[in-house]
Write an enzyme that holds these catalytic residues in place. Sequence first.
Site, short mmCIF file in Angstrom:
data_model
loop_
_atom_site.label_atom_id
_atom_site.label_comp_id
_atom_site.label_asym_id
_atom_site.label_seq_id
_atom_site.Cartn_x
_atom_site.Cartn_y
_atom_site.Cartn_z
N ASP A 197 43.68 20.35 42.30
CA ASP A 197 43.39 19.93 43.01
C ASP A 197 42.11 19.53 43.29
OD1 ASP A 197 44.10 19.38 46.26
OD2 ASP A 197 43.13 21.54 46.56
N GLU A 232 43.65 15.31 41.50
CA GLU A 232 43.45 14.52 42.79
C GLU A 232 41.59 14.54 42.70
OE1 GLU A 232 44.03 15.82 47.25
OE2 GLU A 232 42.48 16.36 45.17
#
Length: 828
Positions: free
Chosen positions: A427, A482
């Site tokens: 993330d 990401e």
Amino acid sequence: MYGSLGLLATPVLGSLKPFSGKDSNKASSHNCCLATQKTIGVTRGSQKLLGHSKFIFPTKISIYGRANYSPKISVVLTDDNSASMTAEEDTENFGLLSIDPSLEPFRDHFIQRIKRYADQKKLIEKYEGSLEEFAEGYLKFGFNKEEGGIVYREWAPAAQEAQVIGDFNGWDGSNHKMEKNQFGVWSIKIPDAGGNPGIPHNSRVKFRFKHGNGNFVDRIPAWIKYATVDPTKFASPYDGVYWDPPPSERYQFKFPRPPKPEAPRIYEAHVGMSSSELRVNSYKEFADDVLPRIRANNYNTVQLMAVMEHSYYGSFGYHVTNFFAVSSRSGTPEDLKYLIDKAHSLGLQVLMDVVHSHASNNVTDGLNGFDVGQSSQDSYFHTGDRGYHKLWDSRLFNYANWEVLRFLLSNLRWWLEEFKFDGFRYDGVTSMLYHHHGINMAFTGNYDEYFGDQTDVDAVVYLMLARCLINNILPDATVIAEDVSGMPGLGRPISEGGIGFDYRLAMGIPDKWIDYVKNKSDEEWSMQEISWSLTNRRYSEKCIAYAESHDQAIVGDKTIAFLLMDKEMYSGMSSIVDASPTIERGIALHKMIHFLTMALGGEGYLNFMGNEFGHPEWIDFPREGNGWSYDKCRRQWDLVDTDHLRYKFMNEFDRAMNSLDEKYSFLASTKQIVSSTNEDDKVIVFERGNLVFVFNFHPENTYDGYKIGCDLPGKYRVALDSDAWEFGGHGRVGHDVDHFTSPEGIPGVPETNFNNRPNSFKVLAPPRTCVVYYRVEENLEERHDLETSSIDETVVVEESAPDEENGAGPSKAREIEVEEMGAGTSGD
């Protein structure tokens, strides 16, 4: 031992475990080691370049806002006696530059970061034995059984005094004072008593220390493996829990990891909100009730969010407080192991949403509580503005610090080995890659935006070390980034000068769909722009495509289904009555949007829990603003399970999409040819693998005898049809019809062919439908010839519109050379 190192950030564990040197060269043969390995670049087939725009990944305007950043000299490990690789060794076969010569002006930047990575890795191997041993910090730090007792160690160099407290000593640490060594590590051994451990399993513990102002503070141990909160007290703080169940209570894995899929079909899930009831769901219930649904829909990978402990439920798991602890809301560590083992038994790989981009700002129950004003050298985080993300209200790691590297790398190994995760979805990678964290950056595609003073090389080096470690421990791991910026090389191997991720999320795709569904009438939908947005990704860097993830479903936004059908989802989803025009359009486009994204948008596919059947409403976690309600923090499985509701049609089509890839492996194929994007007809035609896809987005027109191009001659039949009755369609396309090809133009002269395809056949294309055709193989000999043949194709998108917003895309025809190559290319 370390007196002569001259390290700005000092390794500390050498005093704890003598280094024998037996594994000092352990990792030298792996792909992530650079010194002597020859790079194998992508050299087969043509690699025609179209300038910078050829390589740009569709980007996303940052929504983070603006933060001030003051560049500072980072804490870097140095060793006067370390042997550094020469530039010649680094770049003799610089694979990344051979793939994209447009990166040549930034050669010095790549040399710098590769050298930093190699030097850091050599230091770790020199003083810790190997990268893998370095990443076993959880065997030394935190609580660990040793001969005759439990040893607790904590890195807190700024602490003046320290004690361990808990239920075992009545929270009085006067008899359990800890000792500090020269590296800032506090330790104590709690002896066994009467054959029993000095700290009982499942009892509460904390670290008490005095900082510079003379005050004692209590903190949860940084390496704690479980943390809980008193459910009877509102907003009570979390407590660390000593987790060491007896053998009879430990979960024993029964099933091996399933093989790594050729292409991941990912089901993104949040365990806590997976119940139909207004409560937090458990790991065991998810395993027993939800995993079978995922398997039934032919996904091969589960991506779990919010696994690491986070004290604020509404953070969706992205404000981590305890990095080694399983989120206790859904159960114990043993319960999570049960879930993962159950997934493996069903043939599902399990990825973890790992958050190493920042940490919760919480002091009493988070890692931030160890920052008591010390320098970056003595803290997990940068000091001052550089250590704080103002918009996320969170702390930012100092990736150059030795102990931060140990902590984060050990965290990866912990989840891979203790819980048998099969990989990670990283993330917030954009925030890690740049000092500006992507704040107010549009990323136009200019390469100057990616390489220079704004790049956080410390973070890049950490990511390279992490990928090397993961590869060494679990070569078949899947690692996804990401990243909204599209940094070149992020998805290429370290041996080529890349950062090493297997895939990046195609984050521009959902933005494009949301823009179309919200702001454009059906007549304004551009087939060229849609096709360009889906195929505009960096050559040789794989992507995970998705139409919507959890980001598009959280409070304040709407799912695609809800945007398309809105309030009629509450009143018009019964199949007992005729569908309204809104419902008819919404279900048809929902199927087309998701399937086109899957088939054309990347080398893998992702769906968020519930979107496969058009789950209505947004997600809203319990918070003060909604009265701490669980009403929107659940999944209404009864909607898809009710036979007379139309939700089942979208779910069945989702199952069929995945089944099609299961059978034909088109996602893993590098053969991707868009032969037609007809704006007047509103039709997109393309080939993926040996399948031919026809998408008719026109709201009214049916095309009978519509001519489409294809590669291979022969007989074609319907493989999947969104208009079939079982998917809520009208059954207008005949599935038992044979479509025979006709040759087009002069063999070997593409410009004389039909849409640059050597063959064609005619189909029926009803409005708002997508139909896939497969070639009927007449005999086994022909099958063998097809499987062993090499395909070299040119992708053509006629009159493709430029991507003005991102500065990516030629104004006329797009030509990209692709070839049926190995796993290292994307073919786009």
